[in-house]
Each structure stands twice: as structure tokens, then as C-alpha cells.
Design a protein around this motif. Structure first.
Motif, PDB file in Angstrom:
ATOM      1  N   ASP A  55       7.824   4.743  15.185  1.00  0.00           N
ATOM      2  CA  ASP A  55       7.363   6.121  15.367  1.00  0.00           C
ATOM      3  C   ASP A  55       7.155   6.776  14.009  1.00  0.00           C
ATOM      4  OD1 ASP A  55       6.670   8.535  16.471  1.00  0.00           O
ATOM      5  OD2 ASP A  55       8.737   9.184  16.813  1.00  0.00           O
ATOM      6  N   HIS A  56       5.912   7.045  13.662  1.00  0.00           N
ATOM      7  CA  HIS A  56       5.622   7.628  12.367  1.00  0.00           C
ATOM      8  C   HIS A  56       4.317   8.408  12.434  1.00  0.00           C
ATOM      9  CE1 HIS A  56       3.299   3.846  12.314  1.00  0.00           C
ATOM     10  NE2 HIS A  56       2.459   4.479  11.518  1.00  0.00           N
ATOM     11  N   GLN A  57       4.140   9.265  11.464  1.00  0.00           N
ATOM     12  CA  GLN A  57       2.921  10.058  11.341  1.00  0.00           C
ATOM     13  C   GLN A  57       1.933   9.329  10.447  1.00  0.00           C
ATOM     14  OE1 GLN A  57       3.532  13.902   9.609  1.00  0.00           O
ATOM     15  NE2 GLN A  57       1.374  14.516   9.758  1.00  0.00           N
ATOM     16  N   VAL A  58       0.691   9.238  10.878  1.00  0.00           N
ATOM     17  CA  VAL A  58      -0.353   8.589  10.093  1.00  0.00           C
ATOM     18  C   VAL A  58      -0.872   9.564   9.042  1.00  0.00           C
ATOM     19  CG1 VAL A  58      -2.618   7.503  10.171  1.00  0.00           C
ATOM     20  CG2 VAL A  58      -0.995   7.112  12.030  1.00  0.00           C
ATOM     21  N   LEU A  59      -0.927   9.094   7.797  1.00  0.00           N
ATOM     22  CA  LEU A  59      -1.387   9.926   6.690  1.00  0.00           C
ATOM     23  C   LEU A  59      -2.736   9.434   6.187  1.00  0.00           C
ATOM     24  CD1 LEU A  59       1.912  10.246   4.601  1.00  0.00           C
ATOM     25  CD2 LEU A  59       1.078  11.760   6.402  1.00  0.00           C
ATOM     26  N   THR A  60      -3.644  10.358   5.913  1.00  0.00           N
ATOM     27  CA  THR A  60      -4.956   9.984   5.389  1.00  0.00           C
ATOM     28  C   THR A  60      -4.859   9.469   3.958  1.00  0.00           C
ATOM     29  OG1 THR A  60      -5.298  12.294   4.755  1.00  0.00           O
ATOM     30  CG2 THR A  60      -6.212  11.595   6.872  1.00  0.00           C
ATOM     31  N   ASP A  61      -3.795   9.846   3.253  1.00  0.00           N
ATOM     32  CA  ASP A  61      -3.634   9.390   1.867  1.00  0.00           C
ATOM     33  C   ASP A  61      -3.616   7.870   1.768  1.00  0.00           C
ATOM     34  OD1 ASP A  61      -2.477  12.076   0.307  1.00  0.00           O
ATOM     35  OD2 ASP A  61      -1.918  11.964   2.422  1.00  0.00           O
ATOM     36  N   TRP A  62      -3.199   7.189   2.825  1.00  0.00           N
ATOM     37  CA  TRP A  62      -3.079   5.733   2.785  1.00  0.00           C
ATOM     38  C   TRP A  62      -4.428   5.052   2.594  1.00  0.00           C
ATOM     39  CZ3 TRP A  62       0.141   5.485   7.951  1.00  0.00           C
ATOM     40  CH2 TRP A  62       1.384   6.089   7.743  1.00  0.00           C
ATOM     41  N   LEU A  63      -5.496   5.696   3.015  1.00  0.00           N
ATOM     42  CA  LEU A  63      -6.808   5.052   3.040  1.00  0.00           C
ATOM     43  C   LEU A  63      -7.771   5.634   2.014  1.00  0.00           C
ATOM     44  CD1 LEU A  63      -7.290   4.467   6.867  1.00  0.00           C
ATOM     45  CD2 LEU A  63      -7.475   2.739   5.083  1.00  0.00           C
ATOM     46  N   CYS A  64      -7.257   6.016   0.877  1.00  0.00           N
ATOM     47  CA  CYS A  64      -8.107   6.551  -0.195  1.00  0.00           C
ATOM     48  C   CYS A  64      -8.164   5.559  -1.350  1.00  0.00           C
ATOM     49  CB  CYS A  64      -7.563   7.886  -0.695  1.00  0.00           C
ATOM     50  SG  CYS A  64      -7.560   9.191   0.551  1.00  0.00           S
ATOM     51  N   ASN A  65      -9.366   5.209  -1.771  1.00  0.00           N
ATOM     52  CA  ASN A  65      -9.538   4.411  -2.984  1.00  0.00           C
ATOM     53  C   ASN A  65      -9.377   5.348  -4.179  1.00  0.00           C
ATOM     54  OD1 ASN A  65     -10.171   1.972  -1.664  1.00  0.00           O
ATOM     55  ND2 ASN A  65     -12.306   2.587  -1.439  1.00  0.00           N
ATOM     56  N   THR A  66      -8.289   5.190  -4.908  1.00  0.00           N
ATOM     57  CA  THR A  66      -8.018   6.143  -5.968  1.00  0.00           C
ATOM     58  C   THR A  66      -7.108   5.531  -7.016  1.00  0.00           C
ATOM     59  OG1 THR A  66      -7.285   8.411  -6.409  1.00  0.00           O
ATOM     60  CG2 THR A  66      -6.002   7.129  -4.818  1.00  0.00           C
ATOM     61  N   TYR A  67      -6.853   6.286  -8.064  1.00  0.00           N
ATOM     62  CA  TYR A  67      -5.916   5.868  -9.105  1.00  0.00           C
ATOM     63  C   TYR A  67      -4.514   6.353  -8.733  1.00  0.00           C
ATOM     64  CZ  TYR A  67      -9.927   4.887 -12.131  1.00  0.00           C
ATOM     65  OH  TYR A  67     -11.080   4.379 -12.671  1.00  0.00           O
ATOM     66  N   ILE A  68      -3.516   5.518  -8.969  1.00  0.00           N
ATOM     67  CA  ILE A  68      -2.128   5.916  -8.825  1.00  0.00           C
ATOM     68  C   ILE A  68      -1.485   5.877 -10.211  1.00  0.00           C
ATOM     69  CG2 ILE A  68      -1.811   5.338  -6.403  1.00  0.00           C
ATOM     70  CD1 ILE A  68      -0.843   2.607  -7.195  1.00  0.00           C
ATOM     71  N   ILE A  69      -0.593   6.837 -10.470  1.00  0.00           N
ATOM     72  CA  ILE A  69      -0.154   7.100 -11.846  1.00  0.00           C
ATOM     73  C   ILE A  69       1.350   7.289 -11.909  1.00  0.00           C
ATOM     74  CG2 ILE A  69      -0.346   8.735 -13.773  1.00  0.00           C
ATOM     75  CD1 ILE A  69      -3.185   9.408 -12.617  1.00  0.00           C
ATOM     76  N   THR A  97       0.826  -1.205   0.000  1.00  0.00           N
ATOM     77  CA  THR A  97       0.000   0.000   0.000  1.00  0.00           C
ATOM     78  C   THR A  97       0.863   1.260   0.000  1.00  0.00           C
ATOM     79  OG1 THR A  97      -0.112   0.219   2.407  1.00  0.00           O
ATOM     80  CG2 THR A  97      -1.718  -1.264   1.356  1.00  0.00           C
ATOM     81  N   LEU A  98       0.207   2.385  -0.124  1.00  0.00           N
ATOM     82  CA  LEU A  98       0.910   3.664  -0.034  1.00  0.00           C
ATOM     83  C   LEU A  98       1.571   3.829   1.331  1.00  0.00           C
ATOM     84  CD1 LEU A  98      -1.677   6.005  -1.811  1.00  0.00           C
ATOM     85  CD2 LEU A  98       0.550   5.281  -2.695  1.00  0.00           C
ATOM     86  N   GLN A  99       0.994   3.244   2.346  1.00  0.00           N
ATOM     87  CA  GLN A  99       1.610   3.263   3.671  1.00  0.00           C
ATOM     88  C   GLN A  99       2.973   2.572   3.639  1.00  0.00           C
ATOM     89  OE1 GLN A  99       0.224   0.436   6.598  1.00  0.00           O
ATOM     90  NE2 GLN A  99       0.321   1.954   8.235  1.00  0.00           N
ATOM     91  N   ASP A 100       3.032   1.407   2.998  1.00  0.00           N
ATOM     92  CA  ASP A 100       4.287   0.665   2.914  1.00  0.00           C
ATOM     93  C   ASP A 100       5.354   1.461   2.164  1.00  0.00           C
ATOM     94  OD1 ASP A 100       3.436  -1.913   4.143  1.00  0.00           O
ATOM     95  OD2 ASP A 100       2.077  -1.951   2.429  1.00  0.00           O
ATOM     96  N   VAL A 101       4.963   2.060   1.043  1.00  0.00           N
ATOM     97  CA  VAL A 101       5.933   2.820   0.249  1.00  0.00           C
ATOM     98  C   VAL A 101       6.483   3.991   1.058  1.00  0.00           C
ATOM     99  CG1 VAL A 101       6.317   4.064  -1.897  1.00  0.00           C
ATOM    100  CG2 VAL A 101       4.700   2.177  -1.849  1.00  0.00           C
ATOM    101  N   HIS A 102       5.607   4.691   1.755  1.00  0.00           N
ATOM    102  CA  HIS A 102       6.025   5.871   2.502  1.00  0.00           C
ATOM    103  C   HIS A 102       6.923   5.497   3.678  1.00  0.00           C
ATOM    104  CE1 HIS A 102       5.944   9.856   4.242  1.00  0.00           C
ATOM    105  NE2 HIS A 102       5.494   9.360   5.380  1.00  0.00           N
ATOM    106  N   LEU A 103       6.516   4.488   4.445  1.00  0.00           N
ATOM    107  CA  LEU A 103       7.279   4.145   5.640  1.00  0.00           C
ATOM    108  C   LEU A 103       8.515   3.314   5.327  1.00  0.00           C
ATOM    109  CD1 LEU A 103       4.415   3.381   8.182  1.00  0.00           C
ATOM    110  CD2 LEU A 103       5.673   5.503   7.808  1.00  0.00           C
TER     111      LEU A 103
END
Length: 528
Positions: free
Chosen positions: A274-288, A109-115
Motif C-alpha cells: 500500500d503506497h502512494q504513486v509519485l510522478t517524480d519516479w518517472l522523470c528523466n532528470t539529474y539527481i544531485i 530508481t527513485l521509487q525504490d529509494v522512497h518505498l
């Protein structure tokens, strides 16, 4: 068992509509070599070789930081495990962009990529106006950006496309782009390609390997326990030790994934980080990423975010649109404005907060009632056909084949029990062995396993969505034959006794599966 076989799934094709074009289909029904691994391509070997020899000067590192890639460099270079990547690709489903495992759907997920890599998630998508570069323009651009003069031969098989190179002209603007979503889109697209019959796979495969090491306990090297730093991926920079896991064996990884049970997948590995939670991780959307457009659907893997997983058939696009987006390519085009061509998908990304997924928070990974029953109808269980142990003597055992042999052994024990008087010591010995074996199989493959998970055992030539339970079938037949024998033989001490404890408690057998697993129930929530 001569009239029984194993069906790989799915029984219901509501989710997996690309069944016959998937490499798992050809692995099961074709003549593919089960030991063959994918050819993994990566273009960063020379870069890391140079870094190992010369290091990264501080001024260069400052530019890398401004461009947003310092986390990737901090994670360093590691060899790719071809067998692990191959086994994961076999369970990747392009229709859902998730790995289908016995415990449910999981994904990067986007969470994995970010962290894991500390790549930026929010920001504009990475795309642009494609153009054809003349040789003179290439030479001038490289001199302007890199400060070196180059020749025509140096532009053969570029490691970095010119369209990407120009993005580094402004490091601060580059650092503001959503490289995290671009990396994930690139990974998804290459997994989708690899899930067909292609023998080559590329993309950010190290991200996938780090994800697997962090989440699938049967794959990851031992973590030495040193304090976690940022990004999460640096935890594997210490010497790697694989004493407790399979390595470099696609059969071993395949068997581990096929037999996975609850507790063998780390749903939330970042809890102590220790990390900041981002709302972007939980959006159903297109990634490009340039021409690549993929659906990112966290609603399918809510357990990875401490939410209860619900039944969902949610998609952003229908099957026809799904196939169209997967066919987009830059090949054969000389000039394309991807900002315009992908306008609807880019707008969806920029408006992603309106597609935020909410759910019921839970500490432990949890699914709603009926989820596993619904899911197991719609997933692929077995990747390769079961085989007898003597056909597989020098490799990891296939779970389906092992189970078939075990069930056959239980059948024979049942038949033996039917021929032995209950007062005979042999009966007690066989009965004890039967009960032990039955409960063990029930735990590993049946209803004693949380949520239930069993092999798709069906009559040969009849792949109807029903489960045939040969153990229970033989038990009932043996019991009926024994009763007929007692009736014909006349009254006896055995016949006059009350029904035995074995007869009362042997059915339904623990080899049976959770009711409703192969029966369609009412549809559950479908997401948004």
C-alpha cells in the motif's frame, strides 16, 4: 569448436562507450582473480552498535522523524554481502546507470529509494556552499548542535562532514530536502567508481542489497510472509534464511546473473504494498548530492513501472559532458558555491515534471518488438572467459564455458549420426539424445527462451557482429557428406526414401537465435 570462441560483447558500442575502462573488460581479457571481491566501506557500524546497546530514546526519534530519516532507522542494520555487491557492480554500466542483465536493463530508481527507506523525493537538492572550517569553528558548532565539548583529535576522519552537520540545525528544513535523490545520486556515483578498476566501494550499499533481495530471486533470503509495513525495507528485519539462494560466492552470483531468464527478476515488487504513486519516479532528470551529479533515466527501465520498454538511446548529456560531471570533486577546493556551479542541473531537477516519461501501460513486463534484438547487440554478456569444467571443478560453472562444452558434445553426436544408418537402433538412441539436448539448450540459451538470448559465439579473431551456429553448420556438413556417400554408393533403400523427418525438422536448429539479434535494424524511439 577449435576455431570458435566466445565474445563478451558489445558488438555495437552505441551505448557502452566506456568499454575498455570497465572492470568487466579487465575481468574477461585480463588476469583478474574471478573470486576477488570488492572492499565494501561503511561508516555506520559504531552507530548501530550504540543503538543495539542503548536503543533510541523517544525524544531523539522525534528529531530523526522530523529530519526525514526514520524509515532508514526502522530498516535496521544488516551485514553486507561482499560477493553479491561485487557481482552487481560487474554488471553496472556508468554510461546508462543501469545493470545490464540477459533480460534487459534494470536499476535502482527513485521509487525504490522512497518505498524501501521512506526517504523524501520532492524538495530542494542536497548541496550548498563549501567552506573551510577552522578548529575553533568546528568545536563551537559541535557544542551548539550536539551540546558536547570536543577536542581536536575527535575531528580526525569525520563520519559526518561539517557541511552536512549544519543541515541538521533546522530539522524541519532538513526534512524538506530531497534526501531520496541525494541517496540515489551517491549510490550511482559509487557504483560508477566501483565499475572501474577500483577495489573499494562505499555509499548506501545497504539500499542496493535490499533492492537486489526484493527483485532478484536468486539473491534474496526467504520472506516469512508477515504483513508489510512502512517502509518496504522492514520486511527483512525478521531472521534471514538463505536455503534456496547462493550466498557469499561471487562465482555463484555471477553465474546466476549470467543465466538469468524471464521470471527470475521481480519487475514490480511493490504491487501488493500500500503506497502512494509519485510522478517524480518517472522523470528523466539529474539527481544531485553536493558535487555529485548523475543522470536518472527511468525511460531505460520502464518495465519497473508497468510500462512497455521501448528502444531508446536517450541521454541528458553527451559523452564529453558525462565524463566532465563524473570528474567533479570537492577535493582540493576551499570554497565552492555548488548552487551556482551546478545551476543548470539543479534547474533541471526543479523543472523535472517537464521531463516526465509516459508509455503504454501493461500488467505483465513487456518490451516492444525488436527491443531484445537491439539490446543484445549493445550489451556485455559474459564477465569472465569460459572455462572447461575440469578447470572450474570446485566453483560455480561459467555459463559460457558450460555452453561451449555442450555445443561440442552436440557436434560429436551429429558426426556420430552421420556414420550410423537410420535403421540401426544406435541411430534412434543417439537421435533421441541429440533432440533432448538440443531442445534443452534451445530453452536455456536459444530461441525457445523468451525474446531469445544466446552466447556470442564467433570465429576466433573475427569479432564481426554475426552469430556462428556450430550445431547447424555441422548438421549441414554431415547431411551433405551423407548424401555424397549415398550418391557414390549407388541406389539403396535408404537413398530412395523420401527425406527423413530428422532432415526436414532439424534446421533451422533451436540453437539459432532470434533473427536480427546481431543485425542492425532501423532505430527505434529514442525517448524524449
Amino acid at each position: 569448436m577449435e576455431n570458435m570462441t566466445i565474445h563478451p560483447g558489445p558488438f555495437n558500442k552505441e551505448l557502452l562507450f566506456l568499454e575498455t575502462s570497465h572492470r568487466a573488460y579487465n575481468m574477461f581479457y585480463g588476469d583478474s582473480n574471478p573470486e576477488e571481491t570488492l572492499d565494501l566501506r561503511r561508516g555506520d557500524r559504531e552507530l548501530w552498535k550504540h543503538i543495539k546497546q542503548h536503543g533510541i530514546p523517544d525524544p531523539v526519534r522525534s528529531y530523526i522523524r522530523r529530519a526525514g530519516f526514520e524509515g532508514v532507522f526502522n530498516c535496521g542494520f544488516k551485514p553486507l554481502d561482499h560477493s553479491l555487491i561485487t557481482a552487481l557492480v560487474e554488471r553496472w554500466r556508468p554510461e546508462t546507470h543501469t545493470f545490464h542483465l540477459p533480460i534487459g536493463e534494470v536499476t535502482v530508481t527513485l521509487q525504490d529509494v522512497h518505498l524501501m527507506w521512506d526517504l523524501r523525493i520532492d524538495g530542494e537538492v542536497v548541496t550548498g556552499c563549501q567552506r573551510t572550517w577552522s578548529l575553533a569553528e568546528k568545536i563551537e558548532t559541535c557544542y551548539r548542535l550536539l551540546g558536547i565539548e570536543t577536542e581536536q583529535g575527535n575531528f580526525r576522519d569525520n563520519s559526518v562532514h561539517m557541511n552536512l552537520l549544519v543541515l541538521l540545525e533546522d530539522f524541519d528544513r532538513c526534512g524538506g530536502l530531497s534526501w531520496g535523490s541525494a541517496a540515489l545520486a551517491c549510490l550511482y556515483r559509487n557504483l560508477c567508481k566501483g565499475a572501474t578498476n577500483d577495489k573499494i566501494i562505499a555509499g548506501p550499499l545497504m539500499l542496493l542489497q535490499l533492492w537486489a533481495w526484493s527483485r532478484i530471486r536468486a539473491t534474496g533470503p526467504k520472506y516469512d510472509g508477515h504483513a508489510l509495513q512502512r517502509p518496504f525495507g522492514v520486511r527483512w528485519n525478521s531472521p534471514l534464511h538463505f536455503e534456496s539462494v547462493s550466498t557469499h560466492s561471487v562465482s555463484g552470483y555471477r553465474a546466476s546473473l549470467c543465466a538469468m531468464i524471464d521470471g527470475e527478476f521481480e519487475w514490480t515488487p511493490y504491487d501488493q504494498y500500500d503506497h502512494q504513486v509519485l510522478t517524480d519516479w518517472l522523470c528523466n532528470t539529474y539527481i544531485i548530492f553536493w558535487e555529485i551529479v548523475e543522470e536518472c533515466l527511468p525511460i531505460r527501465v520502464m518495465r519497473q513501472f508497468h510500462f512497455t520498454q521501448t528502444i531508446t538511446t536517450f541521454r541528458l548529456s553527451n559523452q564529453q559532458e558525462h565524463k566532465r560531471l563524473h570528474k567533479l570533486t570537492r577535493r582540493g577546493t576551499t570554497s565552492t558555491n555548488w548552487f551556482v556551479k551546478l545551476g543548470p542541473q539543479i534547474n533541471h531537477w526543479m523543472d523535472r515534471m517537464h521531463h516526465y516519461v509516459t508509455g503504454q501501460f501493461t500488467i505483465q513486463p513487456t518490451t516492444e518488438i525488436g527491443y531484445m534484438s537491439w539490446y543484445l547487440q549493445r550489451t556485455v554478456i559474459h564477465i569472465v572467459k569460459p572455462m572447461a569444467n575440469n578447470e572450474n571443478s570446485f566453483r560455480y560453472q561459467n555459463q559460457g564455458g558450460t555452453l561451449e562444452l555442450a555445443v561440442e558434445g552436440l557436434n560429436r553426436m551429429h558426426e556420430g549420426l552421420g556414420q550410423v544408418d537410420e535403421d540401426n537402433p544406435d541411430y534412434q538412441r543417439l537421435h533421441g539424445l541429440y533432440e533432448t539436448s538440443r531442445h534443452y539448450l534451445g530453452f536455456t540459451h536459444g530461441e525457445n527462451r523468451r525474446e531469445g538470448y544466446g552466447p556470442h559465439v564467433v570465429p576466433i579473431g573475427d569479432f564481426a557482429p554475426v552469430i556462428a551456429n556450430p550445431v547447424e553448420r555441422v548438421r549441414r556438413q554431415s547431411h551433405g557428406q551423407r548424401r555424397r556417400h549415398d550418391d557414390e554408393a549407388g541406389p539403396s533403400n535408404r537413398a530412395e526414401r523420401a527425406p527423413s523427418h530428422h532432415d526436414d525438422e532439424a534446421g533451422p536448429s533451436t540453437m539459432q537465435f532470434t533473427p536480427g539479434i546481431f543485425n542492425d535494424g532501423p532505430p527505434g524511439p529514442s525517448g524524449q
